[in-house]
Design a protein around this motif. Structure first.
Motif, PDB file in Angstrom:
ATOM      1  N   HIS A 153       0.890  -1.261  -0.351  1.00 50.19           N
ATOM      2  CA  HIS A 153       0.170  -0.188  -0.226  1.00 50.19           C
ATOM      3  C   HIS A 153       1.184   1.529   0.526  1.00 50.19           C
ATOM      4  O   HIS A 153       0.779   1.636   1.193  1.00 50.19           O
ATOM      5  CB  HIS A 153      -1.053   0.143   1.181  1.00 50.19           C
ATOM      6  CG  HIS A 153      -1.789  -1.413   1.468  1.00 50.19           C
ATOM      7  ND1 HIS A 153      -2.716  -0.954   0.596  1.00 50.19           N
ATOM      8  CD2 HIS A 153      -1.562  -2.515   2.073  1.00 50.19           C
ATOM      9  CE1 HIS A 153      -3.639  -2.635   0.487  1.00 50.19           C
ATOM     10  NE2 HIS A 153      -3.173  -3.241   1.628  1.00 50.19           N
ATOM     11  N   SER A 179       2.138   0.474  -5.777  1.00 48.95           N
ATOM     12  CA  SER A 179       1.694  -0.744  -5.438  1.00 48.95           C
ATOM     13  C   SER A 179       2.818  -2.150  -5.054  1.00 48.95           C
ATOM     14  O   SER A 179       2.053  -2.643  -5.340  1.00 48.95           O
ATOM     15  CB  SER A 179       0.857  -0.915  -6.394  1.00 48.95           C
ATOM     16  OG  SER A 179      -0.051   0.419  -6.196  1.00 48.95           O
ATOM     17  N   PRO A 187      -5.674   0.406  -7.044  1.00 49.82           N
ATOM     18  CA  PRO A 187      -4.720   1.255  -5.746  1.00 49.82           C
ATOM     19  C   PRO A 187      -4.433   3.073  -7.145  1.00 49.82           C
ATOM     20  O   PRO A 187      -4.740   2.542  -8.471  1.00 49.82           O
ATOM     21  CB  PRO A 187      -3.541   0.447  -6.165  1.00 49.82           C
ATOM     22  CG  PRO A 187      -3.872  -0.496  -7.049  1.00 49.82           C
ATOM     23  CD  PRO A 187      -5.188  -1.057  -7.544  1.00 49.82           C
ATOM     24  N   SER A 221       0.491  -5.522  -5.799  1.00 51.28           N
ATOM     25  CA  SER A 221      -0.751  -5.516  -5.477  1.00 51.28           C
ATOM     26  C   SER A 221      -1.238  -6.412  -6.710  1.00 51.28           C
ATOM     27  O   SER A 221      -0.709  -6.478  -7.877  1.00 51.28           O
ATOM     28  CB  SER A 221      -1.475  -4.575  -5.902  1.00 51.28           C
ATOM     29  OG  SER A 221      -2.756  -4.341  -6.382  1.00 51.28           O
TER      30      SER A 221
END
Ligand SMILES: *Cc1c(COP(=O)(O)O)cnc(C)c1O
Length: 489
Positions: A95, A99, A453, A416
């Motif tokens: 996060h 990512s 994201p 991610s």
């Protein structure tokens, strides 16, 4: 705290020196002279925020700086920019602005480099040079953007990064950054950058112009220490969620490439964090898995391009730091092993080193196993992981089947799933034939409803700020052009 080289050529240098030098003159890596017991000191404060734990960890190692300086560096690096979330025993380290977990280290490195530069009174502007196959370059750009006294020059291969990765880089904002596409592959980019670093005359010329070259290499101790933080944070999350009691041991599972992330977990254990096993997960490039099983490190094999590209690597540099501990901090043993690796492409460790490494379990995952793990986890739990993290999941399952060990664990979740959307849609059986990467992201989102994201959302609509190209043998010219011009605001 002082630092020493794993090959014995430098002893007891300060943290600022180790950070600015990056790598020792003798080719070795800097390691701290000792590991302070932090766990006992902080264990009663297990509900600390990520920033608070960062402060505790970092100030044990980087002792050249005041508390205020460190606090300010942490705030600039992490506040509103990066967070870690524990979910279903996955420690989500992605996060951040790009990512992927390299943000954890590459957001902090520029801050501590900047402090070190001031401490050592380095007057020149520092130019970070990077050749990238995708992820590291973008993370370095985000970390160093608009940091005073630094510039960043990133070279990427025109045919060698994904459409999403290219777009992430060429839309990079910041007054002190430049991104150049070269007509060649990643090896060409890397060779070109190595040549620049090796050109003493050229570097002298740059010094005259007021520039000093450096790298954001993953072996810099300023990148390693910030990675210790998230293991403390993850452990305390398990305590807070009552999955374990304070003091219980856990296992850690780490999808591994250059061995930085898993080494940081080992350093956390040296600082008292109760960890039982280090489960080292490799993709089809299973040099490390073989090493932990056989005691032989053998890089003499073809590099396989896998669905977890950030782990496609045959020489895991940071392993040298673990071997240094395993050999009883014997620089002569390290020198001889690294000489064998260099000259023969292979080395074998002694029985005593092998015994020392008994808490490390190594295994690997194939592409089919990775796809299956992603699909199974999504179907059973509605939880989606990326291809790198899935390597960890597969190897954890193999470990549990082999040992019946039911110890609580943390799996480092390193990217991610939206970062590798095509692989994920393939794993889930979503048809994306003839669809471009940006559309694939949207299709995946429609399917799983997990939010995209911010940095990957509407990427295709962002303005291109870097339209610079270079021939693969003209990287120096491209650099000079950039340095002689005003920064491209
Ligand atoms: C770099 C990277 C890894 C490997 O981490 P190391 O510290 O090099 O072992 C794993 N996953 C992702 C997504 C990465 O970017």
């Amino acid at each position: 705290m002082r630092f020493t080289s794993t090959r014995g050529g430098e002893k007891a240098i300060t943290s600022s020196e180790a950070i600015i030098n990056g790598i020792s003159k003798d080719g070795g890596l800097y390691v701290p002279l000792s590991f302070p017991n932090l766990f006992d000191k902080v264990k009663d404060k297990y509900n600390m925020t990520y920033e608070e734990i960062s402060f505790e960890v970092i100030k044990e190692f980087f002792t050249d700086f005041t508390d205020e300086e460190i606090q300010s560096a942490i705030n600039k690096a992490y506040t509103y920019r990066f967070k870690v979330i524990e979910e279903k025993n996955f420690l989500e380290l992605y996060h951040g602005p790009t990512s992927a977990f390299k943000d954890a280290a590459l957001l902090f490195l520029p801050q501590i480099m900047s402090l070190s530069k001031k401490k050592l009174k380095v007057k020149e502007e520092i130019v970070i040079l990077a050749a990238t196959s995708g992820d590291t370059g973008k993370a370095a750009l985000e970390g160093f953007r608009d940091v005073d006294g630094f510039r960043v020059m990133v070279y990427y291969p025109n045919d060698g990064v994904s459409a999403v990765q290219e777009k992430q880089m060429v839309t990079q904002e910041g007054a002190n950054v430049r991104v150049v596409g070269i007509n060649g592959n990643f090896d060409d980019a890397q060779r070109g950058v190595k040549e620049i670093f090796g050109d003493i005359e050229f570097k002298e010329d740059l010094l005259q112009m007021g520039f000093r070259l450096s790298s954001a290499n993953s072996i810099n101790i300023g990148r390693l220490v910030p990675q210790i933080i998230y293991y403390f944070y993850g452990y305390f999350q398990l305590v807070n969620k009552q999955k374990i009691k304070l003091g219980d041991k856990i296992n850690v599972v780490v999808p591994t490439g250059n061995f930085g992330n898993i080494l940081a977990s080992y350093y956390a254990k040296e600082m008292g964090l109760p960890i039982a096993k280090f489960i080292c997960a490799s993709n089809e490039n299973k040099v490390l898995a073989d090493f932990f099983n056989e005691g032989v490190y053998d890089k003499r094999r073809e590099l396989i391009l896998t669905e977890s590209p950030s782990m496609d690597i045959l020489v895991s540099s940071n392993l040298e730091r673990l071997l240094f501990e395993a050999s009883g901090r014997d620089e002569n043993i390290i020198k001889s092993l690294m000489k064998d690796l260099n000259e023969k492409g292979v080395y074998e460790v002694s029985k005593s080193i092998k015994d020392f490494l008994k808490d490390f379990y190594g295994d690997s995952a194939s592409t089919d196993e990775v796809y299956k793990a992603i699909r199974d986890l999504y179907e059973k739990e509605g939880y989606l992981i990326d291809t790198h993290t899935a390597v960890g999941q597969v190897v954890l399952e193999k470990y549990q089947r082999a040992t019946n060990d039911t110890t609580e664990y943390l799996i480092a979740s390193t990217a991610s799933p939206y970062k590798f959307p095509r692989s994920i849609t393939k794993a889930l059986g979503i048809d994306v034939e003839g669809v471009d990467d940006f559309e694939v992201i949207k299709k995946l989102n429609e399917f799983c409803k997990i939010s995209i994201p911010d940095n990957l959302k509407d990427l295709d609509k962002k303005a291109v700020l870097h339209n610079f190209k270079s021939e693969k043998n003209a990287l120096k010219d491209a650099l000079l052009k950039y340095l002689k011009e005003e920064p491209n605001v």
